[in-house]
Design an enzyme around this catalytic site. Sequence first.
Site, PDB file in Angstrom:
ATOM      1  N   LYS A  65      -3.121   6.702   2.159  1.00  0.00           N
ATOM      2  CA  LYS A  65      -1.840   5.804   2.037  1.00  0.00           C
ATOM      3  C   LYS A  65      -1.892   4.789   0.902  1.00  0.00           C
ATOM      4  O   LYS A  65      -0.502   4.586   0.448  1.00  0.00           O
ATOM      5  CB  LYS A  65      -1.463   4.880   3.212  1.00  0.00           C
ATOM      6  CG  LYS A  65      -0.737   5.850   4.350  1.00  0.00           C
ATOM      7  CD  LYS A  65      -0.280   5.005   5.526  1.00  0.00           C
ATOM      8  CE  LYS A  65       0.195   5.763   6.779  1.00  0.00           C
ATOM      9  NZ  LYS A  65       0.585   5.116   7.817  1.00  0.00           N
ATOM     10  N   ASP A 100       7.220   3.565   7.388  1.00  0.00           N
ATOM     11  CA  ASP A 100       6.642   2.769   8.393  1.00  0.00           C
ATOM     12  C   ASP A 100       7.439   1.453   8.566  1.00  0.00           C
ATOM     13  O   ASP A 100       7.631   1.177  10.072  1.00  0.00           O
ATOM     14  CB  ASP A 100       4.932   2.450   8.634  1.00  0.00           C
ATOM     15  CG  ASP A 100       4.311   3.648   8.681  1.00  0.00           C
ATOM     16  OD1 ASP A 100       4.779   4.725   9.341  1.00  0.00           O
ATOM     17  OD2 ASP A 100       3.145   3.675   7.957  1.00  0.00           O
ATOM     18  N   ALA A 128      -0.619  -0.545   8.941  1.00  0.00           N
ATOM     19  CA  ALA A 128       0.583  -0.665   9.714  1.00  0.00           C
ATOM     20  C   ALA A 128       1.040  -2.219   9.799  1.00  0.00           C
ATOM     21  O   ALA A 128       2.472  -2.506   9.726  1.00  0.00           O
ATOM     22  CB  ALA A 128       0.231  -0.113  11.427  1.00  0.00           C
ATOM     23  N   THR A 149      -9.622 -10.711  11.156  1.00  0.00           N
ATOM     24  CA  THR A 149      -9.996 -11.325   9.899  1.00  0.00           C
ATOM     25  C   THR A 149      -8.928 -12.016   9.473  1.00  0.00           C
ATOM     26  O   THR A 149      -7.918 -11.703   8.846  1.00  0.00           O
ATOM     27  CB  THR A 149     -10.352 -10.091   8.919  1.00  0.00           C
ATOM     28  OG1 THR A 149     -11.344  -9.129   9.486  1.00  0.00           O
ATOM     29  CG2 THR A 149     -11.035 -10.869   7.566  1.00  0.00           C
TER      30      THR A 149
HETATM   31  P1  NAP Z   1      -5.874  -0.362   9.573  1.00  0.00           P
HETATM   32  O1  NAP Z   1      -5.448  -0.302   8.324  1.00  0.00           O
HETATM   33  O2  NAP Z   1      -7.503   0.323   9.496  1.00  0.00           O
HETATM   34  O3  NAP Z   1      -6.003  -1.588  10.058  1.00  0.00           O
HETATM   35  C1  NAP Z   1      -6.565  -1.990  11.580  1.00  0.00           C
HETATM   36  C2  NAP Z   1      -6.256  -3.233  11.975  1.00  0.00           C
HETATM   37  O4  NAP Z   1      -6.773  -3.426  13.404  1.00  0.00           O
HETATM   38  C3  NAP Z   1      -6.939  -4.361  11.307  1.00  0.00           C
HETATM   39  O5  NAP Z   1      -5.877  -5.490  11.501  1.00  0.00           O
HETATM   40  C4  NAP Z   1      -8.097  -4.751  12.021  1.00  0.00           C
HETATM   41  O6  NAP Z   1      -8.349  -6.145  11.913  1.00  0.00           O
HETATM   42  C5  NAP Z   1      -7.663  -4.595  13.283  1.00  0.00           C
HETATM   43  N1  NAP Z   1      -8.655  -4.255  14.400  1.00  0.00           N
HETATM   44  C6  NAP Z   1      -9.581  -3.027  14.531  1.00  0.00           C
HETATM   45  N2  NAP Z   1     -10.472  -3.226  15.407  1.00  0.00           N
HETATM   46  C7  NAP Z   1     -10.036  -4.651  15.987  1.00  0.00           C
HETATM   47  C8  NAP Z   1     -10.636  -5.283  17.110  1.00  0.00           C
HETATM   48  N3  NAP Z   1     -11.622  -4.612  17.844  1.00  0.00           N
HETATM   49  N4  NAP Z   1     -10.122  -6.213  17.593  1.00  0.00           N
HETATM   50  C9  NAP Z   1      -9.073  -6.812  17.006  1.00  0.00           C
HETATM   51  N5  NAP Z   1      -8.556  -6.353  15.653  1.00  0.00           N
HETATM   52  C10 NAP Z   1      -9.120  -5.138  15.085  1.00  0.00           C
HETATM   53  O7  NAP Z   1      -5.076   0.763  10.493  1.00  0.00           O
HETATM   54  P2  NAP Z   1      -3.611   1.104  10.502  1.00  0.00           P
HETATM   55  O8  NAP Z   1      -3.238   2.227   9.549  1.00  0.00           O
HETATM   56  O9  NAP Z   1      -2.985  -0.517  10.360  1.00  0.00           O
HETATM   57  O10 NAP Z   1      -3.403   1.503  11.830  1.00  0.00           O
HETATM   58  C11 NAP Z   1      -3.230   0.616  13.002  1.00  0.00           C
HETATM   59  C12 NAP Z   1      -2.795   1.389  14.381  1.00  0.00           C
HETATM   60  O11 NAP Z   1      -1.414   1.478  14.064  1.00  0.00           O
HETATM   61  C13 NAP Z   1      -3.626   2.602  14.648  1.00  0.00           C
HETATM   62  O12 NAP Z   1      -3.708   2.822  15.976  1.00  0.00           O
HETATM   63  C14 NAP Z   1      -2.629   3.754  14.095  1.00  0.00           C
HETATM   64  O13 NAP Z   1      -2.599   4.852  14.959  1.00  0.00           O
HETATM   65  C15 NAP Z   1      -1.310   3.012  14.495  1.00  0.00           C
HETATM   66  N6  NAP Z   1      -0.204   3.301  13.477  1.00  0.00           N
HETATM   67  C16 NAP Z   1       0.983   3.915  14.230  1.00  0.00           C
HETATM   68  C17 NAP Z   1       2.077   4.253  13.602  1.00  0.00           C
HETATM   69  C18 NAP Z   1       3.373   4.549  14.333  1.00  0.00           C
HETATM   70  O14 NAP Z   1       4.348   5.283  13.820  1.00  0.00           O
HETATM   71  N7  NAP Z   1       3.325   4.331  15.617  1.00  0.00           N
HETATM   72  C19 NAP Z   1       2.131   4.101  12.271  1.00  0.00           C
HETATM   73  C20 NAP Z   1       1.109   3.724  11.423  1.00  0.00           C
HETATM   74  C21 NAP Z   1      -0.041   3.453  12.238  1.00  0.00           C
HETATM   75  P3  NAP Z   1      -9.447  -6.461  10.634  1.00  0.00           P
HETATM   76  O15 NAP Z   1      -8.515  -6.442   9.398  1.00  0.00           O
HETATM   77  O16 NAP Z   1     -10.077  -7.591  11.229  1.00  0.00           O
HETATM   78  O17 NAP Z   1     -10.423  -5.158  10.669  1.00  0.00           O
END
Ligand code: NAP
Length: 275
Positions: A65, A100, A128, A149
Amino acid sequence: MQVFGLLGNPVGHSLSPPMHEAAYDHLGLEARYVTFEPAPDDLERAIDGAAALGVSGCNVTIPFKRDVLAFVEPDPLAQRIGAVNTVDFGESPPTGHNTDAVGAVRALGRHDVTLERASAVVVGAGGAGRAIAFGLADAGATVTICNRTASKAETLAEAVPGATGGGLGRLPVALSSADLLVNATSVGMEADQSPVPPEALHADLTVMDAVYTPLETRLLRDAAKRGATTVDGAWMLLYQGVAALERWTGESAPVEAMNEALRQGLSSPVAGSGE
Ligand code: NAP
């Protein structure tokens, strides 16, 4: 025959093909939606190849992305968010967009949530979280971003109009006066956990989860118990797909047909979680 697709690695059991193909059937479009899984260092060749082969449009997911920004002409919103989830090959060079953000906003609109002058808390500052924070702020909400973070939330808040950011410790105070909470972390996917202490939730909140596998996350169960309105992650997934389809085809998307196909796909035991 038009070809659309999802570019990611892994793309797993993506829910986008059935959701988009339900729309093509409904609209009478001769089109297919397929998944592409290039090697992580082959993204530029994949974009060039798709353009050369006449692919009409692609969604983009993890891990591409951000990197895809270098190989397309991003629109101003995708540029601000720093991520593209939709490529339109109808122009040369191909253009990059982020649906998104509008997906989250339209999902909330579908549930009659007013964003103008709302107080919103976004948990998470990854891909996201960035899209959702910009989407809510552009729709008139005042946004507080809380992330594990803290520095990532603070940096994001500097870019999002009117936003403030910090660590997860800010959640109880931020939520006490909030109208809306969106979980944009991946917490709740792998294990039955929530990033938000249940006692911080209250009946005046609408709580949306971006996580859609499972549909009923721990956060949404906690929120419902406290009397909050809940919006599951499939609504955002639906409306990011609706916005992509409308951009590619110029047609008004058959939202209910797409929703039905998506919900049916989600009820399958092998439903993916990559979009
Ligand atoms: P990403 O870029 O990898 O970001 C992950 C986020 O989760 C970061 O803010 C991270 O915090 C946090 N995190 C991970 N493990 C954690 C924990 N144990 N405790 C607290 N915070 C934690 O992922 P992303 O692309 O943003 O996706 C995030 C979620 O959104 C996924 O489940 C994805 O499937 C979903 N999503 C859904 C849609 C939809 O259309 N519904 C669209 C996009 C994404 P740190 O920065 O501290 O690591």
